[in-house]
Design an enzyme around this catalytic site. Structure first.
Site, PDB file in Angstrom:
ATOM      1  CD  GLU A 255      -2.503   1.173   2.773  1.00 55.23           C
ATOM      2  OE1 GLU A 255      -2.901   0.052   3.179  1.00 55.23           O
ATOM      3  OE2 GLU A 255      -2.713   2.228   3.401  1.00 55.23           O
TER       4      GLU A 255
ATOM      5  CD  GLU B 231      -3.034   7.293   5.759  1.00 53.59           C
ATOM      6  OE1 GLU B 231      -4.049   6.671   6.127  1.00 53.59           O
ATOM      7  OE2 GLU B 231      -1.874   6.927   6.018  1.00 53.59           O
TER       8      GLU B 231
END
Length: 274
Positions: free
Chosen positions: A155, A160
């Protein structure tokens, strides 16, 4: 004979100058041609969100799931908007809990099955909203699942953001970092200072031997491929698709303050280079 030779030579020259190729069995995949990593970037794919609807040839709305990040994902139009050439992904209070029992809903899009790429540079210009429990994210997952089930395919978290933080998190996850616990050999994540309420360009430059995370064109953190460790350290040799979502709530970000909703992320454009 001369015509055939000329046509063949023309094909060779065109192929040599091309940036990527698309496998016949997976035409949505852009595979960067070998040797391109030392060349100048060329734009190969972009989305400017100029339509008043989602371009379904490129994107789908993310369905709900069982993980923290997608537990509150919704197909509801109230979680999506378009304004002045921008896509708006929203986190909202659910006003009809008889129809859907979840207290809040979120919007997100992904390019799964429609666009993926292996190696190159991606940039996303966006403005983030902040609230308690807000967790906007831009990230990537494997399109073809070369190594099995998550997290073996890895990933890549381009960005974020949590709550009202003045930093973003930029991270890689894999079997190596999660299941084997190897988070510091090499270091698998970094942070960068940001004014989330401004428009910023979030991105990575992805090479066969490293992933370079960036903010407004400046390198912030590099995750390298290394030798002498478990092979699962580098699952990043396969095509990945893109996810952009306005997440809410979860173990990491914490509880959601419903009084602070709605919250939104505005995406101006997405560009991919190889």
């Amino acid at each position: 004979m001369k015509r055939i030779l000329g046509a063949g030579l023309f094909y060779i020259l065109i192929s040599a100058c091309s940036v990527h190729h698309n496998p016949k069995e997976n035409p949505q995949v852009y595979l960067q041609n070998p040797g391109r990593e030392t060349k100048k970037w060329k734009l190969v794919w972009e989305e400017n969100f100029n339509s008043s609807n989602l371009d379904t040839s490129k994107w789908s709305r993310i369905p709900a799931g069982g993980a923290d990040w997608n537990r509150h994902m919704s197909q509801d139009d109230a979680c999506f908007g378009w304004e002045k050439g921008e896509l708006i992904l929203k986190g909202i209070k659910n006003t009809d809990q008889q129809k859907d029992a979840r207290p809040f809903l979120t919007g997100g899009i992904w390019s799964k099955g429609k666009f993926a790429f292996q190696y190159g540079r991606i940039e996303i210009r966006a403005k983030l909203g902040s609230s308690q429990g807000a967790w906007p994210a831009m990230w990537m997952l494997a399109e073809l699942d070369k190594y099995g089930k998550y997290p073996r395919n890895g990933e890549i978290d381009i960005m974020e953001h949590l709550n009202f933080d003045d930093i973003i998190y930029q991270t890689t996850h894999s079997h190596y970092t999660l299941n084997l616990g190897q988070k510091d050999n090499p270091k698998h994540s970094g942070t960068a200072k940001v004014n989330a309420g401004d428009y910023n360009v979030y991105g990575i430059s992805w090479y066969p031997d490293r992933i370079v995370f960036q903010l407004n064109g400046v390198d912030t953190f590099t995750y390298p491929r290394i030798t002498g460790v478990d092979a699962s350290q580098w699952p990043y040799d396969q095509p990945f698709y893109l996810l952009i979502d306005q997440q809410l709530g979860g173990t990491w970000v914490g509880e959601v303050d419903l009084k602070q909703l709605p919250v939104e992320m505005r995406i101006d454009w997405v560009k991919v280079y190889q």
